[in-house]
Design an enzyme around this catalytic site. Sequence first.
Site, PDB file in Angstrom:
ATOM      1  N   ASP A   1     -22.299  -3.819   8.312  1.00 28.76           N
ATOM      2  CA  ASP A   1     -22.400  -4.288   6.924  1.00 28.76           C
ATOM      3  C   ASP A   1     -23.692  -3.771   6.317  1.00 28.76           C
ATOM      4  OD1 ASP A   1     -23.163  -6.633   4.823  1.00 28.76           O
ATOM      5  OD2 ASP A   1     -21.008  -6.368   4.937  1.00 28.76           O
TER       6      ASP A   1
ATOM      7  N   ARG B   1     -16.069 -13.422   7.153  1.00 31.17           N
ATOM      8  CA  ARG B   1     -15.950 -12.037   7.624  1.00 31.17           C
ATOM      9  C   ARG B   1     -17.250 -11.509   8.230  1.00 31.17           C
ATOM     10  NH1 ARG B   1     -18.039  -7.903   4.660  1.00 31.17           N
ATOM     11  NH2 ARG B   1     -18.820  -8.334   2.553  1.00 31.17           N
TER      12      ARG B   1
ATOM     13  N   LYS C   1     -18.214   1.702   2.942  1.00 29.47           N
ATOM     14  CA  LYS C   1     -18.986   1.762   4.199  1.00 29.47           C
ATOM     15  C   LYS C   1     -18.689   0.509   5.029  1.00 29.47           C
ATOM     16  CE  LYS C   1     -21.743  -1.521   2.622  1.00 29.47           C
ATOM     17  NZ  LYS C   1     -21.785  -2.839   3.267  1.00 29.47           N
TER      18      LYS C   1
ATOM     19  N   HIS D   1     -10.235   0.352   8.005  1.00 28.11           N
ATOM     20  CA  HIS D   1     -10.560   1.576   7.276  1.00 28.11           C
ATOM     21  C   HIS D   1      -9.829   2.796   7.821  1.00 28.11           C
ATOM     22  CE1 HIS D   1     -14.625   0.157   5.351  1.00 28.11           C
ATOM     23  NE2 HIS D   1     -13.578  -0.505   4.923  1.00 28.11           N
TER      24      HIS D   1
ATOM     25  N   TYR E   1       0.829  -1.202   0.000  1.00 27.00           N
ATOM     26  CA  TYR E   1       0.000   0.000   0.000  1.00 27.00           C
ATOM     27  C   TYR E   1       0.867   1.258   0.000  1.00 27.00           C
ATOM     28  CZ  TYR E   1      -3.570  -3.421   1.321  1.00 27.00           C
ATOM     29  OH  TYR E   1      -4.404  -4.502   1.353  1.00 27.00           O
TER      30      TYR E   1
END
Length: 319
Positions: free
Chosen positions: A176, A163, A95, A77, A56
């Site tokens: 979620d 997950r 989100k 996040h 990254y």
Amino acid sequence: MIELQWGIVGLGGIAHSFAENFDQTTSKLTACASRTLEKAEEFARQYNLPKAYGSYDELLADDDISIIYIAVPNRQHHQHIIQALEAGKHVLCEKAITMTLAELQSAIELAEQKQLILAEAMTIFNMPLYHELHALMDSGRLGDLKMIQAPFGSYKDPDPTNRFFNPELAGGALLDIGTYAVSFARWFLSEQPEVIASTMIPFSTGVDEQSVTILRNEKNELATVSLTFQAKMPKKGIVAFENGYLTIDEYPRADKAELFFNDGTTELIESGFSGNAMNYEIENMVKMIQGELPNKSLFFTKDVIDILDQMQQKWQRTQ
């Protein structure tokens, strides 16, 4: 005008949808990054991206990339938002944008300091239909808002390792599917609500599997949010006013709504196209960066994360 270029961080299922549907009209998707170069190169070949990075940090060091799309698991996040902003990149994050309001506030402060755009990839805040419905509300034709119903049920294979149920990956229905339901409710509420009551039933791993929540603001507008990962429910939102009510099917990416007036007359309201949901997010992000559109969605995102915080605090006190 300099053409804006995007890079993707995290190459799971949602990243594939993003790349597959990306409309290159207003900006270009040119790079991706994963923890392994092999996976990044495979993704780049699949979607004809000229650049692939095996870390990254390498992507963030690319001066040609202006916008980072973050598609890693929820718990990661905030970390990646901060790193991208520190590197001078605008950020569109999947989100739920952060785990907590405190995390989001720190990211907003950094974005403001760096004069960068930070936004959540929430379809409801970007679909043309919702902006048309807001204008309809503002016109006064519907009268005062009274009540909102926002159900979302999705059956997930009850595997503790995936997950959806993994606490290490911030699993659970709330972060979620719940973000859609709460975002739907907040979009129509005229001001921020308080969580009056919320009850949750956990999965065996401890994450929330189903919940029911009641929201109320100072104008006495009410909303109910019903979530479950172990039963399907139609994603049919209902928004009731003094003079009539709206029904919105498949509300996360809706392009039409039905309006039923008290006198028995009806209207069909259509705007946008559900298949372009991600591209509305992309187009609006570019407009915000270019100064053509104010970053209003972040206001709603902040309120939604605050509501999610309130819900989880209620659960902690009652479990």
